[in-house]
Design a protein around this motif. Structure first.
Motif, PDB file in Angstrom:
ATOM      1  N   ALA A 256       0.844  -1.201   0.000  1.00  0.00           N
ATOM      2  CA  ALA A 256       0.000   0.000   0.000  1.00  0.00           C
ATOM      3  C   ALA A 256       0.872   1.241   0.000  1.00  0.00           C
ATOM      4  O   ALA A 256       0.592   2.223  -0.690  1.00  0.00           O
ATOM      5  CB  ALA A 256      -0.919   0.002   1.223  1.00  0.00           C
ATOM      6  N   LEU A 257       1.974   1.193   0.771  1.00  0.00           N
ATOM      7  CA  LEU A 257       2.888   2.327   0.848  1.00  0.00           C
ATOM      8  C   LEU A 257       3.574   2.558  -0.498  1.00  0.00           C
ATOM      9  O   LEU A 257       3.664   3.679  -0.988  1.00  0.00           O
ATOM     10  CB  LEU A 257       3.927   2.064   1.935  1.00  0.00           C
ATOM     11  CG  LEU A 257       4.962   3.152   2.195  1.00  0.00           C
ATOM     12  CD1 LEU A 257       4.280   4.443   2.600  1.00  0.00           C
ATOM     13  CD2 LEU A 257       5.932   2.723   3.283  1.00  0.00           C
ATOM     14  N   TYR A 258       4.024   1.445  -1.123  1.00  0.00           N
ATOM     15  CA  TYR A 258       4.774   1.596  -2.365  1.00  0.00           C
ATOM     16  C   TYR A 258       3.901   1.967  -3.550  1.00  0.00           C
ATOM     17  O   TYR A 258       4.365   2.641  -4.461  1.00  0.00           O
ATOM     18  CB  TYR A 258       5.639   0.353  -2.631  1.00  0.00           C
ATOM     19  CG  TYR A 258       6.977   0.530  -1.972  1.00  0.00           C
ATOM     20  CD1 TYR A 258       7.174   0.163  -0.646  1.00  0.00           C
ATOM     21  CD2 TYR A 258       8.028   1.150  -2.639  1.00  0.00           C
ATOM     22  CE1 TYR A 258       8.380   0.386  -0.011  1.00  0.00           C
ATOM     23  CE2 TYR A 258       9.240   1.366  -2.010  1.00  0.00           C
ATOM     24  CZ  TYR A 258       9.411   0.978  -0.704  1.00  0.00           C
ATOM     25  OH  TYR A 258      10.604   1.217  -0.081  1.00  0.00           O
ATOM     26  N   LEU A 259       2.634   1.541  -3.524  1.00  0.00           N
ATOM     27  CA  LEU A 259       1.718   1.992  -4.570  1.00  0.00           C
ATOM     28  C   LEU A 259       1.600   3.511  -4.488  1.00  0.00           C
ATOM     29  O   LEU A 259       1.678   4.224  -5.501  1.00  0.00           O
ATOM     30  CB  LEU A 259       0.352   1.317  -4.404  1.00  0.00           C
ATOM     31  CG  LEU A 259      -0.727   1.750  -5.393  1.00  0.00           C
ATOM     32  CD1 LEU A 259      -0.275   1.539  -6.828  1.00  0.00           C
ATOM     33  CD2 LEU A 259      -2.034   1.012  -5.134  1.00  0.00           C
ATOM     34  N   GLY A 260       1.443   4.010  -3.256  1.00  0.00           N
ATOM     35  CA  GLY A 260       1.368   5.454  -3.044  1.00  0.00           C
ATOM     36  C   GLY A 260       2.638   6.146  -3.487  1.00  0.00           C
ATOM     37  O   GLY A 260       2.602   7.175  -4.159  1.00  0.00           O
ATOM     38  N   LEU A 261       3.780   5.544  -3.129  1.00  0.00           N
ATOM     39  CA  LEU A 261       5.076   6.139  -3.476  1.00  0.00           C
ATOM     40  C   LEU A 261       5.236   6.244  -4.992  1.00  0.00           C
ATOM     41  O   LEU A 261       5.656   7.270  -5.517  1.00  0.00           O
ATOM     42  CB  LEU A 261       6.207   5.302  -2.873  1.00  0.00           C
ATOM     43  CG  LEU A 261       7.619   5.754  -3.220  1.00  0.00           C
ATOM     44  CD1 LEU A 261       7.914   7.108  -2.616  1.00  0.00           C
ATOM     45  CD2 LEU A 261       8.656   4.746  -2.739  1.00  0.00           C
ATOM     46  N   PHE A 262       4.852   5.156  -5.678  1.00  0.00           N
ATOM     47  CA  PHE A 262       4.975   5.144  -7.137  1.00  0.00           C
ATOM     48  C   PHE A 262       4.153   6.279  -7.756  1.00  0.00           C
ATOM     49  O   PHE A 262       4.647   7.051  -8.580  1.00  0.00           O
ATOM     50  CB  PHE A 262       4.537   3.784  -7.678  1.00  0.00           C
ATOM     51  CG  PHE A 262       4.424   3.748  -9.171  1.00  0.00           C
ATOM     52  CD1 PHE A 262       5.567   3.695  -9.952  1.00  0.00           C
ATOM     53  CD2 PHE A 262       3.189   3.777  -9.789  1.00  0.00           C
ATOM     54  CE1 PHE A 262       5.476   3.681 -11.335  1.00  0.00           C
ATOM     55  CE2 PHE A 262       3.080   3.759 -11.167  1.00  0.00           C
ATOM     56  CZ  PHE A 262       4.232   3.710 -11.940  1.00  0.00           C
ATOM     57  N   LEU A 263       2.887   6.390  -7.315  1.00  0.00           N
ATOM     58  CA  LEU A 263       2.018   7.416  -7.888  1.00  0.00           C
ATOM     59  C   LEU A 263       2.549   8.815  -7.567  1.00  0.00           C
ATOM     60  O   LEU A 263       2.519   9.724  -8.393  1.00  0.00           O
ATOM     61  CB  LEU A 263       0.594   7.262  -7.350  1.00  0.00           C
ATOM     62  CG  LEU A 263      -0.130   6.003  -7.820  1.00  0.00           C
ATOM     63  CD1 LEU A 263      -1.453   5.867  -7.082  1.00  0.00           C
ATOM     64  CD2 LEU A 263      -0.374   6.063  -9.325  1.00  0.00           C
ATOM     65  N   PHE A 264       3.065   8.964  -6.345  1.00  0.00           N
ATOM     66  CA  PHE A 264       3.559  10.271  -5.913  1.00  0.00           C
ATOM     67  C   PHE A 264       4.780  10.690  -6.731  1.00  0.00           C
ATOM     68  O   PHE A 264       4.844  11.800  -7.258  1.00  0.00           O
ATOM     69  CB  PHE A 264       3.912  10.209  -4.425  1.00  0.00           C
ATOM     70  CG  PHE A 264       4.564  11.450  -3.889  1.00  0.00           C
ATOM     71  CD1 PHE A 264       3.889  12.663  -3.894  1.00  0.00           C
ATOM     72  CD2 PHE A 264       5.846  11.406  -3.351  1.00  0.00           C
ATOM     73  CE1 PHE A 264       4.485  13.801  -3.386  1.00  0.00           C
ATOM     74  CE2 PHE A 264       6.444  12.544  -2.844  1.00  0.00           C
ATOM     75  CZ  PHE A 264       5.767  13.749  -2.868  1.00  0.00           C
ATOM     76  N   VAL A 265       5.750   9.774  -6.847  1.00  0.00           N
ATOM     77  CA  VAL A 265       6.964  10.121  -7.590  1.00  0.00           C
ATOM     78  C   VAL A 265       6.618  10.379  -9.056  1.00  0.00           C
ATOM     79  O   VAL A 265       7.168  11.286  -9.692  1.00  0.00           O
ATOM     80  CB  VAL A 265       8.041   9.023  -7.440  1.00  0.00           C
ATOM     81  CG1 VAL A 265       9.270   9.381  -8.247  1.00  0.00           C
ATOM     82  CG2 VAL A 265       8.432   8.853  -5.987  1.00  0.00           C
ATOM     83  N   ALA A 266       5.651   9.617  -9.592  1.00  0.00           N
ATOM     84  CA  ALA A 266       5.231   9.848 -10.978  1.00  0.00           C
ATOM     85  C   ALA A 266       4.643  11.252 -11.122  1.00  0.00           C
ATOM     86  O   ALA A 266       4.951  11.966 -12.082  1.00  0.00           O
ATOM     87  CB  ALA A 266       4.215   8.797 -11.398  1.00  0.00           C
ATOM     88  N   ALA A 267       3.833  11.655 -10.148  1.00  0.00           N
ATOM     89  CA  ALA A 267       3.220  12.984 -10.212  1.00  0.00           C
ATOM     90  C   ALA A 267       4.286  14.068 -10.104  1.00  0.00           C
ATOM     91  O   ALA A 267       4.274  15.046 -10.868  1.00  0.00           O
ATOM     92  CB  ALA A 267       2.188  13.150  -9.098  1.00  0.00           C
ATOM     93  N   VAL A 268       5.237  13.897  -9.165  1.00  0.00           N
ATOM     94  CA  VAL A 268       6.283  14.906  -9.000  1.00  0.00           C
ATOM     95  C   VAL A 268       7.161  14.962 -10.244  1.00  0.00           C
ATOM     96  O   VAL A 268       7.550  16.036 -10.703  1.00  0.00           O
ATOM     97  CB  VAL A 268       7.136  14.618  -7.741  1.00  0.00           C
ATOM     98  CG1 VAL A 268       8.297  15.594  -7.644  1.00  0.00           C
ATOM     99  CG2 VAL A 268       6.280  14.699  -6.500  1.00  0.00           C
ATOM    100  N   THR A 269       7.449  13.780 -10.813  1.00  0.00           N
ATOM    101  CA  THR A 269       8.236  13.737 -12.043  1.00  0.00           C
ATOM    102  C   THR A 269       7.528  14.502 -13.161  1.00  0.00           C
ATOM    103  O   THR A 269       8.139  15.304 -13.870  1.00  0.00           O
ATOM    104  CB  THR A 269       8.443  12.275 -12.487  1.00  0.00           C
ATOM    105  OG1 THR A 269       9.087  11.575 -11.429  1.00  0.00           O
ATOM    106  CG2 THR A 269       9.295  12.196 -13.729  1.00  0.00           C
ATOM    107  N   GLY A 270       6.236  14.284 -13.292  1.00  0.00           N
ATOM    108  CA  GLY A 270       5.462  14.981 -14.320  1.00  0.00           C
ATOM    109  C   GLY A 270       5.529  16.482 -14.121  1.00  0.00           C
ATOM    110  O   GLY A 270       5.764  17.241 -15.073  1.00  0.00           O
ATOM    111  N   ILE A 271       5.339  16.915 -12.866  1.00  0.00           N
ATOM    112  CA  ILE A 271       5.375  18.355 -12.588  1.00  0.00           C
ATOM    113  C   ILE A 271       6.774  18.898 -12.856  1.00  0.00           C
ATOM    114  O   ILE A 271       6.941  19.973 -13.446  1.00  0.00           O
ATOM    115  CB  ILE A 271       4.931  18.618 -11.133  1.00  0.00           C
ATOM    116  CG1 ILE A 271       3.438  18.304 -11.008  1.00  0.00           C
ATOM    117  CG2 ILE A 271       5.197  20.059 -10.731  1.00  0.00           C
ATOM    118  CD1 ILE A 271       2.938  18.198  -9.603  1.00  0.00           C
TER     119      ILE A 271
END
Lengths: 369, 373
Positions: A256-271
């Motif tokens: 659950a933590l790593y799913l969140g981490l993946f989505l978060f880093v993807a969002a920050v990368t996009g920004i």
């Protein structure tokens, strides 16, 4: 096509890791910051300097003072002889609080009249002032109850029985350290990504990249995946430190933590890619990174509660990926949250990631002159 | 002498033109402070209000109604009723309520007979700071109820000691009044470092600094010409921030403008000096930018006493806060805004800023010269 993307990823990683200075920036400071901030970012009061003005000088007043001095929260640095000294001590920040005990304290206690005690706090830091008043109140209440018990007074009709869920000892570290996981992950990812395209544009190598057979999506992948990789590794190190060094309990599930981490880093990368491709110079990219980073930390619940913000700003924070990742990290660490219960925090991050990556890919194509 | 002055004027002209043509420096100086102040000023408060609280009364009667009434009237809470503690805890798990007040089945009976009837209070402790503040509000409401009840029945006060609380400088304990002065210090840290960090690094990267060095301009003149325009920009940003704090957010300003100007100048010199140092050490914008982000924003946020109390940090960390320039400026600004010209606070902190400015500028100057040969 994949080996081209792969080659670009390797090149990006090399660009970041080959340079000694930039390698150091990625590895050293985050770890040092985790250690320093893990201990520094505390709302717990620890040996706050206080002064005591005890006009009563009786057994009872000394017992009350001893309860203050004996607690971890306070330490006595001055004992006053006159009330005139109080203001100067607080003004100069020598003490954060003055405890003043009325000279009729014992007499009033024995006569069952309200025995007066004054607590004067420095309001320049209103948060500390509130905490000091809270601690002082509970010490004085304890004193009252003990006095009543030992002097045969009535038991008060009701007593307060306070407990805290999830964090029974109310340790700020348990709250702040998972927050630092999110903050540092964002800073590192943004640093790697935010300046990468702007640097290439400034030196002109981005044009060269554009004339290769690579499509914008390939460039996007080649630029974005290294950020995802570095952000993920960095976060894992910090998470390990939070568990092994700071002993923050990990109650929920790691997936659950790593799913969140993946989505978060993807969002920050996009920004980061978006900022990077909007900017013409590295200076502008850095400014853009700052303009995103500062509010995103402020409006994320990291140190300043979202619950206290005006409605409109609370709604705005829904678009902040960091806010959702913080909820995921804290939920998994402290509340034992599962992937199912964190769904409301996953999809906004996924949405931001998709939108920003798409926009970055579009900008890649548009920003060629 | 006039030659030196002429060279300096030429260099200054070049810097000003560069700033005017790349609007990002102007944005850093004015847009960034305004933007951050608006977000913080309107968004950030540590004062809790309308905290969602669950009331669980297992056996409602007149007495429990007077207790719950006290909580419902309080401006701090927004109450809702639950029939059982299990339901209330479920609501807490779902983040629908932050606290629970629980009056058990035998509450009234125990209170009227033996006394010591427990008022159960459960708060969500995840955010330890908010939890403590909410506990304080709950305790106060409970104490008020006890007091009111005793007074109604002409009984002696339920607790023998009466506490009178005074908060100097900020009687309403408004967190905005203390956050905004600290915020100005943070914004100036960012502005100072950002303005300069990239400037020299960019000249190194493009090789234009070497071009400058073969001219007759001395390295001191080059650095001075870099510093002066950004110093003026920074002071402009500072003025704008203070005006916004006082007019828009109504933060009181009790010190004198002269002291504010003097200490701000010292602080800006330290911040700009740090930026110069970073940029001449890094020599490329990529690394300079990274170092600027890492060494300015987070340390100024966490180690400056802006939000977290320095006195409560462990000794080793407290020691480290001494190298964060923002720390001294936060102390000065909080005092100037809320207390006035208290020299006991201002002098030592201003001195520390002066020392830091001297060290940063001195090292940047030496570092720049050494790179020449």
């Amino acid at each position: 096509m994949w080996h081209q993307v792969f080659a670009l990823i390797v090149k990006e990683l090399l660009a970041v890791l080959k340079d000694r200075k930039s390698r150091m920036v990625l590895i050293g400071p985050p770890l040092i910051q985790l250690m320093v901030f893990g201990y520094a970012a505390t709302f717990d009061l620890d040996h706050v300097p206080i002064a005591v003005y005890d006009e009563d000088q009786s057994a009872a007043s000394r017992d009350l003072v001893a309860r203050f001095v004996g607690s971890r929260a306070f330490r006595e640095v001055a004992s006053l002889r006159s009330g005139d000294e109080i203001d100067a001590l607080i003004d100069s920040r020598t003490v954060a609080m003055v405890l003043s005990i009325d000279r009729r304290f014992t007499r009033d206690l024995l006569l069952h009249r309200p025995a007066r005690v004054q607590v004067i706090a420095d309001g320049r830091n209103s948060n500390t002032a509130l905490l000091i008043l809270g601690y002082a109140n509970s010490i004085i209440t304890d004193f009252s109850l003990a006095w009543m018990q030992s002097h045969g007074g009535q038991t008060p009709p009701t007593v307060l029985d306070m407990r805290a869920r999830y964090n029974p000892s109310l340790s700020s570290q348990w709250f702040i350290v998972p927050g630092i996981v999110a903050v540092l992950t964002q800073v590192v990812t943004l640093l790697v990504i935010g300046l990468s395209v702007a640097r290439e544009r400034e030196t002109g190598t981005f044009d060269q990249l554009l004339v290769t057979p690579m499509r914008p999506i390939d460039i996007l992948l080649g630029k974005g995946l290294p950020g995802l990789l570095i952000g993920g590794v960095e976060a894992t190190v910090i998470i390990l430190a939070a568990i092994l060094w700071f002993h923050v309990p990990l109650r929920g599930s790691l997936p659950a933590l790593y799913l969140g981490l993946f989505l978060f880093v993807a969002a920050v990368t996009g920004i980061g890619l978006m900022i990077s491709s909007l900017a013409v110079t590295q200076q502008q990219a850095l400014l853009g990174a700052f303009l995103f980073m500062v509010p995103s930390i402020t409006l994320s619940d990291f140190a300043t509660p979202i619950a206290n913000m005006p409605r409109l700003i609370q709604d705005l924070t829904q678009a902040n990926p960091m806010r959702h990742f913080l909820a995921v990290v804290r939920g998994v660490f402290l509340e034992g949250a599962t992937a199912h219960s964190l769904w409301p925090h996953y999809w906004p991050m996924a949405l931001v990631a998709a939108a920003s990556l798409f926009a970055a890919g579009w900008l890649f194509r548009r920003r060629v002159y | 002498m006039s030659g030196s002055f002429g060279r300096l004027r030429g260099l200054l002209r070049k810097e000003f033109l560069q700033i005017a043509r790349d609007p990002s420096a102007l944005a850093v100086a004015f847009l960034l402070p305004a933007f951050l102040l608006l977000i913080f000023g309107y968004g950030v408060t540590l004062d809790a209000h309308d905290v969602p609280i669950a009331l669980v009364v297992e056996n409602p009667d007149a007495v429990t109604a007077s207790v719950t009434g006290k909580f419902a009237q309080s401006p701090y809470f927004r109450t809702s009723s639950f029939a059982t503690i299990a339901e209330a805890e479920k609501a807490m798990d779902a983040h629908a309520v932050t606290g629970i007040v629980w009056l058990r089945e035998d509450f009234t009976r125990r209170m009227l007979s033996a006394g010591g009837a427990p008022v159960g209070v459960i708060v969500n402790g995840m955010d330890a700071n908010s939890a403590r503040i909410i506990e304080g509000y709950l305790q106060q409401t409970w104490a008020n109820w006890m007091q009111a009840r005793a007074a109604e029945r002409g009984a002696p006060p339920p607790l023998p000691v009466a506490v009178q609380q005074t908060v100097r400088f900020n009687p309403a304990v408004s967190s905005r009044d203390y956050l905004i002065p600290g915020l100005i210090a943070m914004i100036m840290t960012l502005t100072g470092a950002l303005l300069t960090a990239l400037v020299i690094a960019r000249e190194w990267e493009r090789g234009t600094l070497e071009a400058l060095m073969v001219t007759r301009a001395t390295i001191g003149e080059i650095l001075l010409a870099k510093l002066l325009p950004y110093f003026l920009l920074g002071m402009g940003g500072m003025t704008a921030s203070v005006v916004m704090a006082v007019t828009l957010f109504g933060v009181p300003f009790r010190g004198s403008l002269a002291v504010l100007t003097g200490t701000s100048a010292l602080f800006l010199l330290a911040a700009l000096g740090m930026g110069l140092l970073i940029s001449s050490l890094a020599r490329n914008q990529f690394v300079a930018g990274q170092i600027a982000i890492i060494t300015t924003y987070l340390p100024a946020f966490i180690l400056s006493g802006f939000i977290f109390d320095i006195g409560s940090m462990p000794a080793a960390v407290r020691f480290m806060t001494h190298i964060v320039a923002a720390r001294y400026f936060v102390a000065i600004l909080q005092t100037l805004f809320l207390a006035g010209d208290v020299w006991a606070v201002i002098l030592p902190n201003a001195l520390a800023l002066a020392v830091m400015a001297a060290i940063f500028l001195g090292v940047a100057r030496l570092g720049a010269r050494k790179r020449l040969d």
